[in-house]
Design a protein around this motif. Structure first.
Motif, PDB file in Angstrom:
ATOM      1  N   LEU A   1      14.646 -70.738  26.646  1.00  0.00           N
ATOM      2  CA  LEU A   1      13.049 -71.506  26.459  1.00  0.00           C
ATOM      3  C   LEU A   1      12.347 -70.855  27.399  1.00  0.00           C
ATOM      4  O   LEU A   1      11.167 -70.712  27.038  1.00  0.00           O
ATOM      5  CB  LEU A   1      13.692 -72.998  26.907  1.00  0.00           C
ATOM      6  CG  LEU A   1      12.255 -73.751  27.010  1.00  0.00           C
ATOM      7  CD1 LEU A   1      11.562 -73.861  25.792  1.00  0.00           C
ATOM      8  CD2 LEU A   1      12.624 -75.223  27.362  1.00  0.00           C
TER       9      LEU A   1
ATOM     10  N   ALA B   1      15.728 -76.932  18.753  1.00  0.00           N
ATOM     11  CA  ALA B   1      14.499 -76.621  19.315  1.00  0.00           C
ATOM     12  C   ALA B   1      14.267 -75.134  19.553  1.00  0.00           C
ATOM     13  O   ALA B   1      13.443 -74.479  19.295  1.00  0.00           O
ATOM     14  CB  ALA B   1      14.150 -77.260  20.267  1.00  0.00           C
TER      15      ALA B   1
ATOM     16  N   TYR C   1       7.961 -77.488  19.309  1.00  0.00           N
ATOM     17  CA  TYR C   1       9.233 -77.754  20.038  1.00  0.00           C
ATOM     18  C   TYR C   1      10.036 -79.031  19.731  1.00  0.00           C
ATOM     19  O   TYR C   1      11.185 -79.295  19.125  1.00  0.00           O
ATOM     20  CB  TYR C   1       9.157 -77.752  21.649  1.00  0.00           C
ATOM     21  CG  TYR C   1      10.450 -77.958  22.475  1.00  0.00           C
ATOM     22  CD1 TYR C   1      11.187 -76.782  22.628  1.00  0.00           C
ATOM     23  CD2 TYR C   1      10.940 -78.994  22.713  1.00  0.00           C
ATOM     24  CE1 TYR C   1      12.143 -76.576  23.377  1.00  0.00           C
ATOM     25  CE2 TYR C   1      12.311 -79.257  23.441  1.00  0.00           C
ATOM     26  CZ  TYR C   1      12.878 -77.980  23.571  1.00  0.00           C
ATOM     27  OH  TYR C   1      14.052 -78.057  24.484  1.00  0.00           O
TER      28      TYR C   1
END
Length: 296
Positions: free
Chosen positions: A152, A198, A172
């Motif tokens: 991320l 995600a 997301y």
């Protein structure tokens, strides 16, 4: 201003004789004012030379120029990737809560993980829709949360400034929900945790947007392919269903972003994103209407 100075046309723009300037076109060496200057590789060129240059371009050169002259960002955002940091911080906080002994940590994980039957009161007698999203906040261990948050951080610091904070957050959230919906349809009775859905949505968006702006996406595609394959290898305790669901939603959302970049299309963009969310909710009715299509 002396008479000799005024008589010397080299001191004035050749297209606007009343405008004083000392900047020369790098091709024809005529004086041009700021309005007539177009930045080039070195210096500036005048409008006439620009037209001549464009006429002499090959079709491939014209195509490349059109691509690179498009707005680079769907919605540029300056500053730090605040949303990325906020998601990492929240996920880390939840992970620390799950480590609290005495049963509290286990209770937190059991409250937040995603288990599809809890979406259907007729099955369990409970309805807990928040799990569609909160499942992305809990993880199975330090390596699980660490690798997801590293991914991320690596993607978010590039993608969030490119999209803008609200679009990045929307991407997301929808990707996380997409992963949960895919688990519902393809592995109904399996409880899952983790932000992988995600993260795969971000990977998919990076592919679409990278290709749109002319970036080299070979490396991204290779990493994405390897991670997808790992999900299908026996012995790896990962939910490939969440990966695929998040990836498909990420690809779709990024496609919407790249096709609705203009300010006048903002309403259309919001409407399409709402439609994606509504479509994901609609898919949750498949187990009710067509229970035979859902894989246990």
């Amino acid at each position: 201003m002396s008479t000799d100075f005024q008589r010397n046309r080299d001191n004035f723009c050749y297209r606007h004789p009343d405008r004083q300037s000392f900047v020369l076109c790098q091709r024809c060496l005529r004086t041009i004012c700021p309005e007539c200057q177009t930045p080039a590789a070195v210096g500036v060129i005048c409008p006439e030379c620009l037209r001549d240059q464009q006429k002499s371009q090959s079709p491939a050169q014209r195509k490349a120029e059109r691509r690179w002259s498009r707005p680079r960002a769907v919605s540029a955002s300056s500053g730090q990737p605040i949303v990325t940091y906020a998601i990492i911080g929240l996920t880390a906080f939840v992970y620390l809560l799950t480590l609290i002994p005495g049963g509290f940590g286990d209770s937190v994980q059991q409250t937040l993980l995603y288990w599809a039957p809890l979406m259907y009161p007729d099955v369990t007698g409970r309805f807990e829709p928040w799990r569609l999203l909160t499942g992305a906040l809990v993880h199975a261990g330090i390596w699980h949360v660490g690798l997801n948050m590293l991914a991320l951080w690596m993607i978010g610091r590039s993608l969030e400034p490119l999209l803008g904070r609200w679009r990045f957050l929307t991407l997301y959230v929808l990707s996380a929900i997409g992963g949960s919906v895919a688990v519902t349809l393809l592995s109904f009775t399996t409880p899952v945790v983790g932000a992988s859905g995600a993260i795969f949505g971000l990977f998919g968006a990076l592919l679409v947007i990278g290709r749109h702006i002319g970036a080299n996406i070979a490396g991204i595609a290779l990493v994405l392919g390897i991670n997808l394959v790992i999900g299908f290898i026996p012995g790896f305790n990962v939910s490939w269903q969440a990966h695929v669901g998040g990836l498909l939603v990420g690809l779709l959302v990024a496609f919407i972003f790249t096709r609705t970049r203009a300010v006048r299309q903002r309403g259309l963009q919001i409407g399409l994103l709402v439609a994606v969310g509504a479509g994901l909710v609609a898919l949750l009715f498949v187990p009710v209407v067509f229970p035979g299509l859902v894989l246990a």
